[in-house]
Design an enzyme around this catalytic site. Structure first.
Site, PDB file in Angstrom:
ATOM      1  CE1 TYR A   1       0.968   0.040   4.365  1.00 23.75           C
ATOM      2  CE2 TYR A   1      -1.319  -0.403   4.887  1.00 23.75           C
ATOM      3  CZ  TYR A   1      -0.017  -0.213   5.294  1.00 23.75           C
ATOM      4  OH  TYR A   1       0.287  -0.266   6.619  1.00 23.75           O
ATOM      5  CD  GLU A   2       0.301   6.215   1.339  1.00 23.73           C
ATOM      6  OE1 GLU A   2      -0.712   5.722   1.866  1.00 23.73           O
ATOM      7  OE2 GLU A   2       0.265   7.308   0.730  1.00 23.73           O
ATOM      8  N   GLY A   3       1.614   2.882  -2.510  1.00 23.10           N
ATOM      9  CA  GLY A   3       2.568   2.695  -3.614  1.00 23.10           C
ATOM     10  C   GLY A   3       3.448   1.488  -3.360  1.00 23.10           C
TER      11      GLY A   3
END
Lengths: 606, 606
Positions: A443-445
């Site tokens: 997550y978050e890239g």
């Protein structure tokens, strides 16, 4: 589940001895209240809250998970009470303006708080954590009076917030977002669409939830240039903040996941829900990404948090569990066998965890000072200052997020491994740490996105290698000043060589990329990991230097073993972990032909 | 959960083109029936069974798990019927003597079967798999008529078996075993004690369970020299094999685990249970470890199995999921975005999985031929032949088990990563593969134990480096013969260099170990991983050589793309994965001072 003990000695080593936060705070416009006594008291109280309230809920939260019934989500037993204490302690507003009910302290303290909370109970930390992301965006882009109406209950923690980006068909590629926003005519919009993977999207901890939502206006151009940003409350409220009718924001499901099970990951349906645009039309992605650096550092912290917690659990077990005899001779002859901490291969795993936790913590605290300056740019409405520090931070962000979450996962797995077969058993909690840690590279890239952001955007496109030259310049200066210092010579020689190599590698990729653009993707992972290992090397050398200084000038005489251990850890890192950088250096400039040209149909033959 | 498709093309490439199993079988005393047509039919039928019957139960088995009630364990829905089909297909006796109801085929076919079954559903495969371990031990050590009484129902699959080694206080260090065996006077014994982590220790698949149990005689010396081996049936039986009374073998619990949840991991209490000694008194550990090599190869297969399954799932997703555009230009301009398989960094992950699965498979199949010879030594009661091939195999066993299970876990995690956030969601089954794969580095001897076995026992103590010299001799000959072949020159140069380096590293460690014995432990992990990467390099070069030959002599003309892909994969392995060997080479001979001398109290300061 191992009980969490906040590593206050190490935190204070970084805060007071390595990075001199007191001097740093003295220079900040909002640092006046962050005097050493206050900081000390905050660290102590945060540690107590995490150890006593949050840590005991970590294993039970995983086992119980979240429940959904008729669109209502119940968090695991104890979470509501713990969140109430969190709110009463004023923790949510620690680094937010006093005018909204916060304590107005520097952002870095909030990051240290995030680390402790996340180490004790990462799932719990997701609820206030996502809210901070929403608050940052609202604080910068929402117009008054909406800003104050939202920021006050959010800062107080009475309400929480979310970031609603992902849809079923797209996570990274947000240009594919389909959620629609129809103007009503009174300045508000009707939002319709389905968002998935919404952390803290629905729960029972707060009175209201403010969703920050990416959606398209009716006339929006296709792709990323047609995305706008909206705030959509779960429950409507009047100008005085009193809650009214529900806003047709429906949680239709929560995901069954590998880990962070106590954190509700919601599917949220917006059904003609009333929203307000923040930022400019069609510039929603830019607004959303303004605080990307802080959000990504928040996730990078997960690597440190899980390395630390897994290390603590593994260390305790390794001191108690007895098996075989050390190869160098019996260590505990009176016992049936030696404690496994006496086996060098077990030590290798423990020290790897420790090197990751403490090396990663140093990287985070370094970046946290940059974040302080960046946030102050916003608070002072000084766009230039904001951009300057955001840019500086932007180089380290993908390294921290990408590299530290990968190493956090590795460290969590080492901790499980130290337990042997018992590590695989739920009740010890070690496998939970490995499951919880697994989300961080996604997550978050994803790590792949961080790698592309670092090599493609930050290094090649935006700066043509300048950001690498700047940081390697710092490394080289550090190294050159210490080449004649017999204690630091080993580190300095290595760092000087790596500083040069990092630049050469960057240049080589830049040259290859002129002909073969795909090298930016095929080399990016190795470039990211190489950058991470080298950066962590610098921060280990820095810690060793401070430790030597303390031992030399006598100021470390009260606890010389602490400083000796720091020096030992730096040596361990340089000897055992840093060599991995070479395999990445070798791999990154190899011909990418197979990677880029293997026909899709040749991946498998049946 | 990705549907499993048996990689028959790759399996046949190894069986027929790389290792020439037909010629190998022609030389075996029990290889006569393993003619190419029979082998082909077995592969096809095994693939069908795994794809159609076992693969569909993999995700549901994980979600349901096993149930225990009043000491009775129920396996997940469908397992009983699938096991019945397995029994009816005669799969359990594939490589076991015809006199016991088996098919008498070579052991290697059983290992290929294990791979397919394990890839489709590792948890299911644990039930018959553990039974094979018990059968091997019973076949070699049980006296007649007990042997035939046990072997016949076990070979037919009507009964299953277990290996009961671990107790709460000891797993690796079996000298601490406390379970007692009291002679009754009629040649049998009363066994009392509690064993934990007993895979397939209790279930509803078979009529009876035969436990092979480590226990101590009343007069046994302490430690490992006082352990004897017993068979203890769950239900007593008469000389005709008819079942009688229960034997006070009580399953008191099954573990809650990270993964392989459909495999029951039991706590077994023996309460004055009747057992029979097999092998000699106080020499139980030696007997137990006789088949250690085959058991460990069985676990090494898990690395290949999970790499393969995760690769298959990730590959399908990467061909379907669309996100962003390839850096080298749009690949599917008509679509909203390119399939992610066109991104080089996604390809890096897929090709890493493929390199691990196919490289690991080659290593296993190579070792499987050694296992054929070793097992034939037992069947022919030719102790010298058995020992010769067991020794040869013994060098590769820890490399295969240690290295391939670590890389299998890595590969499983890559597959999850290719899915992005969706990889973390249970329904896709990718996270299950990562959880299931996690056990493999723990059981059947942790990676650390494999590393010590390799470096300490096999390389230094038993052979003073001779085993390394022998295998590197094979590598060097392969390389030298191809140095003038322009297509193979790159591989050959690298292999020749690594062959030399492997010997030098071995010598250096041997010299250091004279003064500093702990180096054997502190270097062992790196030595193991180095050995694994280099060995896999040799087998990739071998595959490339065969592929070049097929393309050159025209025999590969029907499917040239298959051979070109093999060559591409070999290059990928040498370029991107093999460089990791260097970081292990660098780390392994570094001063182990920090590893061995850091005071226990310096691991953490509060």
């Amino acid at each position: 589940m191992p009980a969490y003990k906040a590593p206050l000695r190490d935190i204070r080593f970084l805060v007071n001895e390595v990075f001199d936060f007191p001097a740093h705070y003295a220079k900040l416009s909002n640092g006046g209240d962050a005097d050493p006594d206050t900081v000390d008291a905050i660290l102590d109280e945060c540690a107590r809250f995490c150890e006593e309230e949050l840590s005991p809920l970590n294993l039970s939260g995983d086992q119980e998970g979240c429940h959904i019934k008729d669109g209502m989500v119940t968090t695991p037993k104890g979470f509501k009470e713990a969140y109430q204490q969190y709110v009463e302690g004023g923790w949510q507003g620690l680094s937010y303006p006093v005018e909204y009910g916060g304590q107005g302290l520097p952002m870095s303290l909030s990051l240290i708080k995030t680390e402790m909370i996340g180490s004790a109970n990462w799932s719990f930390g997701m609820y206030p954590g996502l809210s901070l992301g929403a608050m940052n965006t609202i604080m910068q882009f929402a117009p008054e009076p909406l800003r104050a109406q939202l920021m006050t209950p959010l800062t107080e923690g009475r309400w929480t917030g979310t970031m609603c980006l992902t849809e079923a068909q797209c996570g990274t590629d947000l240009g594919q977002v389909k959620t629609r926003a129809e103007p009503v005519g009174d300045g508000s919009y009707r939002i319709t669409g389905t968002k998935i993977f919404i952390s803290a999207g629905e729960h029972d901890l707060a009175e209201n939830i403010i969703h920050v939502v990416l959606a398209r206006l009716p006339d929006a151009p296709p792709g990323t240039r047609g995305i706008s940003l909206f705030v959509v409350p779960k429950i409507l409220f009047d100008d005085a903040g009193a809650l009214g009718e529900p806003n047709h924001v429906v949680c239709s499901a929560i995901e069954h996941k590998m880990g962070i099970k106590a954190s509700a990951t919601a599917v949220i349906n917006f059904e003609d829900s009333i929203g307000h645009m923040i930022g400019e039309p069609n510039k929603g992605l830019e607004a959303m990404f303004t605080f990307m650096n802080t959000a990504r550092i928040g996730t990078a912290i997960q690597g440190v948090a899980h390395a630390e917690l897994s290390f603590q659990g593994a260390l305790r077990y390794a001191r108690e569990r007895r098996s075989m005899r050390a190869l160098s001779g019996k260590k505990e002859p009176e016992a049936v066998a030696d404690a496994i901490i006496h086996h060098a291969d077990v030590r290798r795993m423990l020290l790897t965890q420790k090197a990751i936790a403490e090396g990663g913590r140093a990287m985070i605290y370094f970046a946290a000072q940059y974040a302080d300056h960046m946030v102050n740019g916003i608070l002072e409405e000084d766009q230039k200052k904001f951009e300057l520090w955001d840019d500086k931070l932007g180089f380290f962000t993908p390294i921290l997020k990408g590299f530290l979450t990968e190493l956090g996962l590795e460290a969590a797995n080492h901790g499980l491994q130290v337990f042997g077969g018992h590590g695989y058993i739920t009740e010890h909690g070690m496998e939970q740490i490995a499951r919880d840690a697994r989300i961080a590279t996604l997550y978050e890239g994803t790590t792949g996105i961080q790698a592309l952001d670092l090599l493609g955007r930050k290094v090649l496109v935006s700066s043509r290698g300048k950001v690498v030259r700047e940081f390697t310049g710092t490394m080289a200066r550090f190294a050159l000043e210490r080449l004649r210092n017999p204690k630091m010579r080993g580190y300095s020689t290595t760092l000087a060589r790596l500083a040069a190599q990092w630049n050469v590698l960057t240049m080589r990729i830049m040259l290859i990329a002129r002909k073969e653009r795909d090298i930016v993707s095929s080399a990016s992972h190795h470039f990211l990991m190489y950058s991470g290992y080298v950066t962590m090397g610098y921060f280990w050398a820095l810690q060793a230097q401070v430790a030597y200084d303390k031992l030399t000038d006598g100021s470390g005489r009260e606890q010389p073993e602490f400083y000796k251990a720091k020096i030992g850890m730096a040596r361990f890192y340089f000897d055992i972990l840093l060599p991995r950088a070479q395999s990445h250096a070798t791999a990154m400039t190899k011909p990418s032909r197979v990677l880029t040209r293997m026909p899709v149909d040749s991946f498998v033959f049946e």
